[in-house]
Design an enzyme around this catalytic site. Structure first.
Site, PDB file in Angstrom:
ATOM      1  N   GLY A 120      44.785  42.490  49.429  1.00 35.92           N
ATOM      2  CA  GLY A 120      46.151  42.037  49.241  1.00 35.92           C
ATOM      3  C   GLY A 120      46.871  42.942  48.264  1.00 35.92           C
ATOM      4  O   GLY A 120      46.253  43.640  47.452  1.00 35.92           O
ATOM      5  N   CYS A 121      48.195  42.922  48.303  1.00 37.16           N
ATOM      6  CA  CYS A 121      48.967  43.814  47.435  1.00 37.16           C
ATOM      7  C   CYS A 121      48.817  43.427  45.963  1.00 37.16           C
ATOM      8  O   CYS A 121      48.538  44.285  45.119  1.00 37.16           O
ATOM      9  CB  CYS A 121      50.434  43.833  47.854  1.00 37.16           C
ATOM     10  SG  CYS A 121      51.195  42.206  48.015  1.00 37.16           S
ATOM     11  N   TYR A 122      48.979  42.149  45.640  1.00 39.24           N
ATOM     12  CA  TYR A 122      48.804  41.724  44.254  1.00 39.24           C
ATOM     13  C   TYR A 122      47.368  41.963  43.753  1.00 39.24           C
ATOM     14  O   TYR A 122      47.173  42.524  42.670  1.00 39.24           O
ATOM     15  CB  TYR A 122      49.134  40.239  44.099  1.00 39.24           C
ATOM     16  CG  TYR A 122      50.587  39.871  44.231  1.00 39.24           C
ATOM     17  CD1 TYR A 122      51.567  40.449  43.425  1.00 39.24           C
ATOM     18  CD2 TYR A 122      50.988  38.888  45.133  1.00 39.24           C
ATOM     19  CE1 TYR A 122      52.902  40.075  43.536  1.00 39.24           C
ATOM     20  CE2 TYR A 122      52.310  38.493  45.238  1.00 39.24           C
ATOM     21  CZ  TYR A 122      53.272  39.089  44.436  1.00 39.24           C
ATOM     22  OH  TYR A 122      54.588  38.713  44.539  1.00 39.24           O
ATOM     23  N   PRO A 123      46.341  41.535  44.509  1.00 41.08           N
ATOM     24  CA  PRO A 123      44.976  41.791  44.034  1.00 41.08           C
ATOM     25  C   PRO A 123      44.661  43.267  43.850  1.00 41.08           C
ATOM     26  O   PRO A 123      43.862  43.622  42.984  1.00 41.08           O
ATOM     27  CB  PRO A 123      44.104  41.160  45.133  1.00 41.08           C
ATOM     28  CG  PRO A 123      44.941  40.072  45.692  1.00 41.08           C
ATOM     29  CD  PRO A 123      46.340  40.642  45.694  1.00 41.08           C
ATOM     30  N   THR A 124      45.273  44.133  44.650  1.00 38.07           N
ATOM     31  CA  THR A 124      45.037  45.571  44.474  1.00 38.07           C
ATOM     32  C   THR A 124      45.343  45.991  43.040  1.00 38.07           C
ATOM     33  O   THR A 124      44.545  46.678  42.393  1.00 38.07           O
ATOM     34  CB  THR A 124      45.888  46.383  45.459  1.00 38.07           C
ATOM     35  OG1 THR A 124      45.436  46.115  46.802  1.00 38.07           O
ATOM     36  CG2 THR A 124      45.771  47.876  45.196  1.00 38.07           C
TER      37      THR A 124
END
EC number: 1.2.1.38
Length: 309
Positions: A120-124
């Site tokens: 995911g973008c946030y977890p990245t």
């Protein structure tokens, strides 16, 4: 000469699918095969595309992605390799997590994988900051962590994009305030944390770009590390990476503020360590394009690894 891989983007008309298609047209040695628009929901037609492809990239809602994987399973040993850009399989044990820089040797796991789940973008951003510091022993795995993040509205799906572009959405919103956002299990698992982090996402009135920030009380960490200790651990972890970089910028240089959109249109991620030694406080910061390393860029990076491109 090696065979040119055939790529089927299931869901190519969506935001991520269009971004992936654009990247694959930029000198990457693959053949993209497409389904007729009127047959995008025709299971038999999609199965024919899967049968012809070497890899399928799923740019679908979670339930539709699960259905697509079940459809591919019908092909048995002839099933193509899969990159799933949805969140449907991010914590599944039989999928390889598609963050090549996670730990040493992880890119090799992606290269050999049959099924890769895109981060995911946030977890990245969160994992990029936390995992190296947990592995280095600077942050205990059971430490209480808060992750605050803001994204451009393009990461919110069609309805959010339409609302912002029509001018009917709030200029800025916090959401996920029930602290049960679907990204949290992924963030926790791959950052190496055993204690559930507090994750507070938000969206602003800009199309793309992302900042992920993590505040730390340095004197509450067991080793009481300095800002330099944190920066050196991150630098060591990402040494040699062409995609993830640790930026050594003093606060005076950035004017004690930093914008979210500087990496738009790229597949890179920048990491920063800001703070005050006097106050014994730090802010870890990741900047990326939520449609780049946070979505389409990561999918293409994984595709390249899987086929040695």
């Amino acid at each position: 000469m090696a065979k040119q891989p055939k790529v089927f983007i299931d869901g190519e008309a969506g935001t991520t699918g269009l971004q992936i298609r654009e990247r694959l047209s930029d000198g990457i040695d693959v053949e993209v095969i497409s389904i007729a628009p009127e047959k995008r929901k025709d299971a038999e037609a999609r199965l024919d595309m899967m049968r012809a492809a070497d890899v399928i990239i799923l740019c679908l809602p979670d339930d539709a992605a699960r259905e697509a994987v079940s459809l591919a399973d019908n092909l048995g040993d002839n099933a193509p390799r899969i990159i799933d850009a949805s969140s449907a399989h991010r914590t599944a044990d039989d999928w390889t997590y598609g963050f090549a820089e996670l730990v040493g040797g992880h890119a090799d796991q992606i290269q050999n994988a049959r099924r890769v789940t895109n981060p995911g973008c946030y977890p990245t951003g969160g994992i990029a900051l936390i995992r190296p510091l947990v592995d280095a022993g600077l942050i205990p795995s059971d430490f209480g962590i808060s992750v605050n993040a803001v994204s451009g509205y393009s990461g919110g799906g069609r309805s959010m994009i339409e609302a912002y572009e029509a001018g009917t959405a709030e200029p800025f919103e916090l959401y996920g305030l029930g602290l049960s956002h679907k990204h949290v299990p992924e963030l926790m698992r791959y950052s190496g944390l055993t204690r559930r982090p507090i994750f507070v996402p938000s969206v602003g009135n800009f199309r793309q770009g992302m900042l992920v920030s993590i505040p730390l009380h340095l004197d509450l960490l067991p080793g009481k590390p300095s800002l330099r200790d944190l920066e050196l651990a991150l630098t060591k972890h990402y040494d040699g990476s062409t995609i993830v970089s640790v930026v050594h910028e003093p606060l005076e240089t950035v004017g004690q503020r930093i914008g979210a959109v500087a990496l738009n249109g790229t597949d890179k991620i920048e990491l920063f360590v800001f703070g005050s030694e006097t106050q014994k406080q730090a802010v870890l910061l990741a900047r990326l394009d939520n449609l780049g390393k946070g979505a389409a860029g990561a999918a293409v990076q994984n595709l390249k690894l899987m086929f040695g491109l």
